[in-house]
Motif scaffolding. Structure first.
Motif, PDB file in Angstrom:
ATOM      1  N   UNK A   1     -75.676  44.197  56.911  1.00 62.43           N
ATOM      2  CA  UNK A   1     -74.355  43.838  56.362  1.00 62.43           C
ATOM      3  C   UNK A   1     -74.134  42.325  56.377  1.00 62.43           C
ATOM      4  N   UNK A   2     -74.767  41.638  57.345  1.00 58.66           N
ATOM      5  CA  UNK A   2     -74.675  40.167  57.374  1.00 58.66           C
ATOM      6  C   UNK A   2     -75.209  39.567  56.080  1.00 58.66           C
ATOM      7  N   UNK A   3     -76.211  40.242  55.497  1.00 55.07           N
ATOM      8  CA  UNK A   3     -76.726  39.780  54.212  1.00 55.07           C
ATOM      9  C   UNK A   3     -75.667  39.829  53.125  1.00 55.07           C
ATOM     10  N   UNK A   4     -74.817  40.858  53.167  1.00 54.49           N
ATOM     11  CA  UNK A   4     -73.719  40.937  52.190  1.00 54.49           C
ATOM     12  C   UNK A   4     -72.700  39.830  52.435  1.00 54.49           C
ATOM     13  N   UNK A   5     -72.409  39.568  53.706  1.00 53.91           N
ATOM     14  CA  UNK A   5     -71.456  38.498  54.025  1.00 53.91           C
ATOM     15  C   UNK A   5     -71.968  37.158  53.527  1.00 53.91           C
ATOM     16  N   UNK A   6     -73.299  36.971  53.652  1.00 58.37           N
ATOM     17  CA  UNK A   6     -73.937  35.745  53.147  1.00 58.37           C
ATOM     18  C   UNK A   6     -73.678  35.617  51.649  1.00 58.37           C
ATOM     19  N   UNK A   7     -73.756  36.724  50.959  1.00 63.31           N
ATOM     20  CA  UNK A   7     -73.612  36.738  49.503  1.00 63.31           C
ATOM     21  C   UNK A   7     -72.150  36.591  49.080  1.00 63.31           C
TER      22      UNK A   7
ATOM     23  N   UNK B   1     -64.582  37.647  53.232  1.00 62.17           N
ATOM     24  CA  UNK B   1     -64.357  38.903  52.511  1.00 62.17           C
ATOM     25  C   UNK B   1     -65.005  40.055  53.257  1.00 62.17           C
ATOM     26  N   UNK B   2     -64.224  41.052  53.563  1.00 62.87           N
ATOM     27  CA  UNK B   2     -64.775  42.211  54.275  1.00 62.87           C
ATOM     28  C   UNK B   2     -65.615  43.053  53.323  1.00 62.87           C
ATOM     29  N   UNK B   3     -66.791  43.522  53.793  1.00 65.27           N
ATOM     30  CA  UNK B   3     -67.612  44.390  52.933  1.00 65.27           C
ATOM     31  C   UNK B   3     -66.870  45.683  52.599  1.00 65.27           C
ATOM     32  N   UNK B   4     -66.945  46.085  51.345  1.00 65.95           N
ATOM     33  CA  UNK B   4     -66.291  47.310  50.896  1.00 65.95           C
ATOM     34  C   UNK B   4     -67.277  48.452  50.742  1.00 65.95           C
ATOM     35  N   UNK B   5     -66.810  49.513  50.098  1.00 69.86           N
ATOM     36  CA  UNK B   5     -67.641  50.713  49.963  1.00 69.86           C
ATOM     37  C   UNK B   5     -68.913  50.422  49.171  1.00 69.86           C
ATOM     38  N   UNK B   6     -68.785  49.636  48.090  1.00 71.16           N
ATOM     39  CA  UNK B   6     -69.972  49.321  47.286  1.00 71.16           C
ATOM     40  C   UNK B   6     -70.986  48.514  48.097  1.00 71.16           C
ATOM     41  N   UNK B   7     -70.489  47.623  48.938  1.00 73.02           N
ATOM     42  CA  UNK B   7     -71.393  46.838  49.778  1.00 73.02           C
ATOM     43  C   UNK B   7     -72.152  47.751  50.734  1.00 73.02           C
ATOM     44  N   UNK B   8     -71.439  48.736  51.299  1.00 73.61           N
ATOM     45  CA  UNK B   8     -72.089  49.654  52.237  1.00 73.61           C
ATOM     46  C   UNK B   8     -73.100  50.553  51.521  1.00 73.61           C
TER      47      UNK B   8
ATOM     48  N   UNK C   1     -77.067  50.743  52.359  1.00 76.51           N
ATOM     49  CA  UNK C   1     -77.820  52.004  52.516  1.00 76.51           C
ATOM     50  C   UNK C   1     -79.073  51.984  51.640  1.00 76.51           C
ATOM     51  N   UNK C   2     -78.907  51.540  50.390  1.00 77.80           N
ATOM     52  CA  UNK C   2     -80.043  51.489  49.471  1.00 77.80           C
ATOM     53  C   UNK C   2     -81.130  50.553  50.001  1.00 77.80           C
ATOM     54  N   UNK C   3     -80.712  49.415  50.552  1.00 86.25           N
ATOM     55  CA  UNK C   3     -81.670  48.439  51.078  1.00 86.25           C
ATOM     56  C   UNK C   3     -82.430  49.008  52.272  1.00 86.25           C
TER      57      UNK C   3
ATOM     58  N   UNK D   1     -82.344  40.559  53.446  1.00 85.55           N
ATOM     59  CA  UNK D   1     -82.602  39.697  52.290  1.00 85.55           C
ATOM     60  C   UNK D   1     -82.293  40.425  50.990  1.00 85.55           C
ATOM     61  N   UNK D   2     -82.638  41.718  50.940  1.00 86.89           N
ATOM     62  CA  UNK D   2     -82.316  42.526  49.764  1.00 86.89           C
ATOM     63  C   UNK D   2     -80.807  42.626  49.569  1.00 86.89           C
ATOM     64  N   UNK D   3     -80.088  42.802  50.677  1.00 83.73           N
ATOM     65  CA  UNK D   3     -78.629  42.915  50.594  1.00 83.73           C
ATOM     66  C   UNK D   3     -78.000  41.620  50.097  1.00 83.73           C
ATOM     67  N   UNK D   4     -78.668  40.497  50.354  1.00 84.63           N
ATOM     68  CA  UNK D   4     -78.211  39.215  49.827  1.00 84.63           C
ATOM     69  C   UNK D   4     -78.453  39.104  48.325  1.00 84.63           C
ATOM     70  N   UNK D   5     -79.250  40.026  47.791  1.00 83.09           N
ATOM     71  CA  UNK D   5     -79.692  39.949  46.397  1.00 83.09           C
ATOM     72  C   UNK D   5     -80.397  38.622  46.140  1.00 83.09           C
ATOM     73  N   UNK D   6     -81.236  38.255  47.110  1.00 85.44           N
ATOM     74  CA  UNK D   6     -81.925  36.975  47.052  1.00 85.44           C
ATOM     75  C   UNK D   6     -82.992  36.961  45.961  1.00 85.44           C
TER      76      UNK D   6
END
Length: 249
Positions: A103-109, A114-121, A125-127, A157-162
């Motif tokens: 989830x930290x990867x999403x916060x980076x992005x 901004x709090x991660x939402x359902x789509x972020x979670x 999961x996919x990552x 890194x995947x969650x960051x969409x790097x």
């Protein structure tokens, strides 16, 4: 995640005459190479060759003394470059679970406010599924093997969409089976158009998996396809006379 892949296809990275000085010591001299989207590049060289310095410089953690690092279509403000450092540089005593790390990867992005939402979670999961660790989502990082920890960082890194991934000695202390899983994940990322740079000591098992290899010993000894760069002359320049690809040397 396919919706994000279009942004990776045009990513490119170019270093031109990069020299880096650390406390009066010239760690890198006139480093020049280019790498385009959809490339898995190995970075090889002896201890002290400057591999970590190179990654820190690309990531913007170290200043460039002279020369330039150009990352085209890679928005560093949006977390589009992900750096997986050596395991020794991570504080494993910190009590954090697998899900939180990714989830930290999403916060980076998204930005930390901004709090991660359902789509972020769902993306997290996919990552984790991609690296085979969804069942470990509640496990503490301290409970994982070395290979599993590295896969968590790849998932982050995947969650960051790097578009660019830098992995520093990701395979050190990781057993052969776990290495195989990691290689397959990295090759899949390459196939999606990402740039993946992996610093490694393990030439025997990994060298043929790379599209390109950067041979580094404070300067670029060679850069190109594995079949081209692993010549006796380059190996001597990297490791000294007594090196062979079959033995440790």
């Amino acid at each position: 995640m396919n919706a994000a892949t279009d942004s990776h296809h045009h990513a490119s990275m170019s270093l031109q005459d990069v020299t880096v000085e650390l406390d009066g010591y010239i760690a890198l001299t006139n480093v020049t190479f280019n790498v385009g989207a959809g490339t898995l590049m190995g970075v090889v060289g002896p201890n002290g060759a400057g591999k970590s310095t190179l990654f820190n410089t690309i990531a913007g953690l170290l200043p460039v003394g002279q020369g330039s690092v150009t990352l085209n279509r890679v928005d560093l403000r949006r977390g589009a470059l992900a750096y997986v450092p050596q395991r020794d540089s991570v504080n494993w005593r910190f009590p954090v679970n697998v899900m939180d790390v990714v989830l930290m990867g999403r916060c980076c992005r998204l930005g930390w406010l901004r709090r991660p939402g359902r789509k972020d979670r769902e993306l997290v999961r996919e990552c984790l599924c991609r690296v085979g660790l969804w069942d470990y989502r509640s496990s503490l990082m301290t409970e994982l093997s070395g290979g599993q920890r590295q896969r968590v960082f790849v998932a982050r890194a995947l969650a960051q969409e790097a578009s660019v991934l830098l992995l520093d000695e990701a395979f050190s202390g990781v057993d052969a089976g776990a290495q195989e899983v990691l290689v397959e994940v990295l090759q899949a990322l390459r196939d999606e158009g990402r740039i993946v740079l992996l610093a490694t000591h393990d030439l025997n098992n990994l060298s043929r998996r790379f599209d390109q290899v950067l041979c580094l010993n404070r300067h670029v000894c060679a850069c190109g396809a594995p079949s081209q760069v692993f010549t006796p002359e380059v190996m001597e320049e990297l490791y000294g006379v007594q090196f062979s690809m079959d033995g440790e040397g």
